[in-house]
Design an enzyme around this catalytic site. Structure first.
Site, PDB file in Angstrom:
ATOM      1  N   ASP A   1      -7.078   1.413   0.977  1.00 17.85           N
ATOM      2  CA  ASP A   1      -6.816   1.678   2.494  1.00 17.85           C
ATOM      3  C   ASP A   1      -8.352   1.342   2.967  1.00 17.85           C
ATOM      4  OD1 ASP A   1      -8.669   3.413   1.833  1.00 17.85           O
ATOM      5  OD2 ASP A   1      -7.313   5.242   2.710  1.00 17.85           O
TER       6      ASP A   1
ATOM      7  N   LYS B   1       0.651  -1.266   0.064  1.00 17.61           N
ATOM      8  CA  LYS B   1      -0.200  -0.083   0.282  1.00 17.61           C
ATOM      9  C   LYS B   1       1.254   1.112   0.039  1.00 17.61           C
ATOM     10  CE  LYS B   1      -2.604   1.784   3.642  1.00 17.61           C
ATOM     11  NZ  LYS B   1      -3.070   1.737   4.373  1.00 17.61           N
TER      12      LYS B   1
END
Length: 210
Positions: free
Chosen positions: A138, A120
């Site tokens: 997220d 991420k």
């Protein structure tokens, strides 16, 4: 959700915010890397307060190394998990200096090799610092993608792969910012603000609110 509906959703989000970016404050790829690393399980507002004091003093890998772990902790102790984050940032800075000449590499493999940097974080840096069409999923993006039925998936990896597949190329660079902001301010976790949502008529969520 069909292709036409997705295209209309993205068009509306783009029209409302043509040049989206992260709410983390940064001026260089390195500052972004540090800010994103610090932002795990913390708010962007909290990270920005800490980096507003840190970056004027140390905003290069060598400068943060010179602070040392304890020196860095003094600047970031208001952020959750600051002990482990300080250790990771220091280790990452050491690798950046030794392996990359103090520069942030424009490479997923090299970024993910840094301590504290997962997929991420690498996606955010590649997208926001270097303009890659990556999508960092997220909690906000995961929720919005599933709730609206835009790109449903059982975990963040499934949602990321689905988004990469269904989002047209013209929207790919900015889509992760639009979806994060939409989840942060409109399609919020407890009770989505459907009445003030600009894509309410296109969303396939069954329990819409007034």
């Amino acid at each position: 959700m069909n292709k036409q509906k997705r295209h209309e959703i993205l068009t509306r989000l783009r029209d409302a915010n043509p040049h989206p970016t992260t709410e983390l404050h940064f001026t260089t790829p390195f500052e972004l890397l540090v800010a994103v690393t610090l932002s795990a399980q913390a708010t962007d507002v909290g990270v920005n307060k800490a980096t507003a004091k840190l970056f004027p003093v140390a905003n290069t890998p060598q400068a943060i190394l010179d602070l040392g772990v304890d020196g860095l902790k003094e600047y970031i102790k208001t952020i959750g998990l600051y002990n482990s984050k300080a250790e990771n940032v220091i280790k990452a800075c050491k690798m950046l200096v030794e392996l990359h000449g103090g520069e942030v590499p424009e490479s997923r493999e090299a970024l993910e090799a840094l301590p504290g940097v997962g997929r991420k974080t690498a996606n955010v840096v590649l997208n926001t610092a270097f303009g890659w069409p990556t999508i960092a999923v997220d909690t906000h993006i995961f929720r919005v993608s599933n709730r609206t039925n835009f790109a449903p998936g059982k975990n963040v990896d499934q949602v990321e792969q689905k988004l990469l597949k269904v989002v047209p190329a013209e929207f790919k660079v900015d889509v992760h910012h639009w979806l994060i902001l939409h989840g942060r301010y409109t399609c919020v976790a407890r009770k989505p603000r459907c009445g003030s949502c600009l894509i309410e008529d296109l969303c396939e969520f069954k329990q819409k609110t007034d």
